[in-house]
Design a protein around this motif. Sequence first.
Motif, PDB file in Angstrom:
ATOM      1  N   TYR A  37       9.962  11.121  11.774  1.00 42.97           N
ATOM      2  CA  TYR A  37       9.023  12.062  12.380  1.00 42.97           C
ATOM      3  C   TYR A  37       9.155  12.183  13.901  1.00 42.97           C
TER       4      TYR A  37
ATOM      5  N   GLU B 157      -1.276   3.511  -2.353  1.00 43.56           N
ATOM      6  CA  GLU B 157      -1.901   2.424  -1.598  1.00 43.56           C
ATOM      7  C   GLU B 157      -2.796   1.514  -2.453  1.00 43.56           C
TER       8      GLU B 157
ATOM      9  N   SER C  92       3.084   8.333   4.997  1.00 43.42           N
ATOM     10  CA  SER C  92       3.779   8.937   6.138  1.00 43.42           C
ATOM     11  C   SER C  92       4.191   7.921   7.198  1.00 43.42           C
ATOM     12  N   GLU C  93       3.640   6.723   7.132  1.00 42.89           N
ATOM     13  CA  GLU C  93       4.046   5.721   8.110  1.00 42.89           C
ATOM     14  C   GLU C  93       5.524   5.376   7.969  1.00 42.89           C
TER      15      GLU C  93
ATOM     16  N   ASN D 229      -2.082   9.966  -1.151  1.00 51.16           N
ATOM     17  CA  ASN D 229      -1.541   8.889  -0.313  1.00 51.16           C
ATOM     18  C   ASN D 229      -0.729   9.390   0.866  1.00 51.16           C
ATOM     19  N   ARG D 230      -0.837  10.668   1.169  1.00 46.09           N
ATOM     20  CA  ARG D 230       0.008  11.270   2.211  1.00 46.09           C
ATOM     21  C   ARG D 230      -0.084  10.520   3.536  1.00 46.09           C
ATOM     22  N   ASN D 231      -1.270  10.234   4.009  1.00 45.06           N
ATOM     23  CA  ASN D 231      -1.404   9.538   5.294  1.00 45.06           C
ATOM     24  C   ASN D 231      -0.815   8.135   5.228  1.00 45.06           C
ATOM     25  N   TYR D 232      -1.087   7.430   4.159  1.00 45.77           N
ATOM     26  CA  TYR D 232      -0.563   6.076   3.977  1.00 45.77           C
ATOM     27  C   TYR D 232       0.970   6.083   3.925  1.00 45.77           C
TER      28      TYR D 232
ATOM     29  N   GLU E 120      -0.217  13.419  -2.683  1.00 46.58           N
ATOM     30  CA  GLU E 120      -1.270  14.012  -1.836  1.00 46.58           C
ATOM     31  C   GLU E 120      -2.344  12.996  -1.485  1.00 46.58           C
TER      32      GLU E 120
ATOM     33  N   ASP F 128       7.101  15.790   4.498  1.00 47.18           N
ATOM     34  CA  ASP F 128       6.989  17.175   4.984  1.00 47.18           C
ATOM     35  C   ASP F 128       7.670  18.168   4.046  1.00 47.18           C
TER      36      ASP F 128
END
Length: 181
Positions: free
Chosen positions: A163, A102, A36-37, A31-34, A29, A43
């Motif tokens: 994605y 990260e 997701s790249e 690091n989700r944005n990091y 959670e 998801d």
Amino acid sequence: METESQLNSEIELEKLNVNHSQELYDLTEANRNYLSEWLPWLDQIKTSRDTKTFIESTVKVASSGGAPNYAVLYKGAICGVVGFHEINKQHRIGSIGYWLGEVFTGKGVMTAAVAKLLTVGFVQFDLNKIEIRCAEGNLRSRAIPERLGFTYEATLRQCEWLYSEYVNHAIYSMLKSEHLT
């Protein structure tokens, strides 16, 4: 900066178990944005229960002699995961993957963890070949097999849906004979 031997002593691999569920979910959670790249599975992880279900499935596979996955601990805290996607016993080939929070990147943590996993693969599972597949554009992930002396073999075109687009994978491998020299 830590020396390699200091870093190695601070990195532990611990077989994933359900006791890791909450801490691993919290790391995901945070690091989700990091993550997701480059990681398409995010998801599918919406709750700590999803993480627990994933861990239960990996424990089941490993307990029947299949591919194990490990929590990577740095100074006693979970900082990521490393493990085998699959092990083909007939051909003695394994494929590994990894991810790291990260704030733990750039320290050599995952390189040390993958080096430990190579020993598991080549010694415990008597593999002849271990592969790492990375998204072609994921230069930080690709640096790990390159630092460890893997051989670049090929690029598979558009082999993973990430994605909104297909990405190519760079394939690296190491043979048992190369690991021991």
